[in-house]
Design a protein around this motif. Sequence first.
Motif, mmCIF file in Angstrom:
data_model
loop_
_atom_site.group_PDB
_atom_site.id
_atom_site.type_symbol
_atom_site.label_atom_id
_atom_site.label_comp_id
_atom_site.label_asym_id
_atom_site.label_seq_id
_atom_site.Cartn_x
_atom_site.Cartn_y
_atom_site.Cartn_z
ATOM 1 N N ILE A 157 -20.677 -59.123 -77.078
ATOM 2 C CA ILE A 157 -19.393 -58.562 -76.647
ATOM 3 C C ILE A 157 -19.408 -58.475 -75.134
ATOM 4 C CG2 ILE A 157 -17.878 -56.548 -76.720
ATOM 5 C CD1 ILE A 157 -19.022 -55.895 -79.476
ATOM 6 N N VAL A 158 -18.388 -59.046 -74.508
ATOM 7 C CA VAL A 158 -18.282 -59.032 -73.051
ATOM 8 C C VAL A 158 -17.089 -58.160 -72.663
ATOM 9 C CG1 VAL A 158 -17.977 -60.409 -70.971
ATOM 10 C CG2 VAL A 158 -19.287 -61.332 -72.898
ATOM 11 N N VAL A 159 -17.359 -57.125 -71.887
ATOM 12 C CA VAL A 159 -16.318 -56.204 -71.410
ATOM 13 C C VAL A 159 -15.977 -56.579 -69.972
ATOM 14 C CG1 VAL A 159 -15.687 -53.795 -71.007
ATOM 15 C CG2 VAL A 159 -17.219 -54.387 -72.896
ATOM 16 N N THR A 160 -14.700 -56.917 -69.727
ATOM 17 C CA THR A 160 -14.288 -57.355 -68.386
ATOM 18 C C THR A 160 -13.335 -56.385 -67.688
ATOM 19 O OG1 THR A 160 -12.513 -58.661 -69.397
ATOM 20 C CG2 THR A 160 -14.585 -59.794 -68.937
ATOM 21 N N GLU A 161 -12.777 -55.444 -68.429
ATOM 22 C CA GLU A 161 -11.877 -54.457 -67.834
ATOM 23 C C GLU A 161 -12.128 -53.111 -68.496
ATOM 24 O OE1 GLU A 161 -7.892 -55.839 -68.286
ATOM 25 O OE2 GLU A 161 -8.229 -57.700 -67.179
ATOM 26 N N LEU A 162 -12.156 -52.041 -67.689
ATOM 27 C CA LEU A 162 -12.429 -50.699 -68.198
ATOM 28 C C LEU A 162 -11.206 -49.803 -68.062
ATOM 29 C CD1 LEU A 162 -15.979 -50.030 -66.680
ATOM 30 C CD2 LEU A 162 -15.426 -50.620 -69.042
ATOM 31 N N GLU B 116 -23.747 -57.574 -65.867
ATOM 32 C CA GLU B 116 -23.710 -58.831 -65.110
ATOM 33 C C GLU B 116 -22.543 -58.846 -64.122
ATOM 34 O OE1 GLU B 116 -23.588 -62.026 -67.892
ATOM 35 O OE2 GLU B 116 -25.594 -61.621 -68.735
ATOM 36 N N SER B 117 -22.090 -57.668 -63.734
ATOM 37 C CA SER B 117 -20.961 -57.578 -62.799
ATOM 38 C C SER B 117 -21.359 -58.112 -61.431
ATOM 39 C CB SER B 117 -20.511 -56.122 -62.668
ATOM 40 O OG SER B 117 -20.173 -55.576 -63.926
ATOM 41 N N ASP B 118 -20.396 -58.716 -60.753
ATOM 42 C CA ASP B 118 -20.622 -59.203 -59.392
ATOM 43 C C ASP B 118 -19.341 -59.032 -58.592
ATOM 44 O OD1 ASP B 118 -18.933 -61.173 -60.332
ATOM 45 O OD2 ASP B 118 -20.526 -62.671 -60.603
#
Length: 277
Positions: free
Chosen positions: A92-97, A128-130
């Motif tokens: 599961i990839v979370v891209t927005e909180l 893995e945020s950048d």
Amino acid sequence: LNGSSGIAVGMATNIPPHNLNEICDAVVMVLEHPEATVDDLLTVVQGPDFPTAAMIFNRAEVRDAYINGRGRVTMQARMEVEEAARSGRSQIVVTELPYQVNKATLLERIADLGRAKKIEGISDLRDESDRHGIRMVIELSRGATYAAVKNQLLKHTALRSSFAVNMLALVDGQPETLSLKRALEVFIGHRREVIRRRSEFDLEKARERAHILEGLLKALDALDLVIKTIRESASAEAAKAALMALPVVLPARLIEAHPIAAEGAVPGLSDRQAQAI
């Protein structure tokens, strides 16, 4: 458009941020169609615009908050399932909180829940945020399904959270809970007051300047007498008093601006005019 939050004695406010373009369109709609309803405004204002993006879970909550001036907006993180390149497992990839959710605290919370077996099916967790954006990776264990783990995450963590809307503001010194339309009407009234007061200030400054220029024109038509009076005065104060006492003939180009001058009452130099000279 930034929101606002604050607490005072016996009252509190919590206004969410919005998209500036949408609010400008709503202001124009209220100006052009004063009878517009909140439902009409919702055609241009889609809802709060949180800087962390994410998704609004229930738009009916947004409508209720805009109509009543208070309510809650449920937000949910944006998630998608991917297949890990190395292990081939689902992740599961979370891209927005959701708004005001701290990423580090959230990761720590998920790890604690995994160790306590309150959330099952997680084999690895990494950030893995950048500079390109948020990317939280939750790797699933073998046999775990995306839907099952997702539901556990939404239930036990801040991946689904709510924002309490309380559009309380001071209107003419009195606290008032504002609907969306009422808030826009109050803003428009405030801008009208600002423009009126600014215009009055500019007008007063222009009148003061015109008064000084009028005195200078009077002095030009009796320039020799003005110069003689100033030179013969012992001080600046004496010169000003002498100038104000001079018999002044109003120039013909100024008579139209002074109806009383046309009747024979010629105004002399005022204190400010004499000081400027």
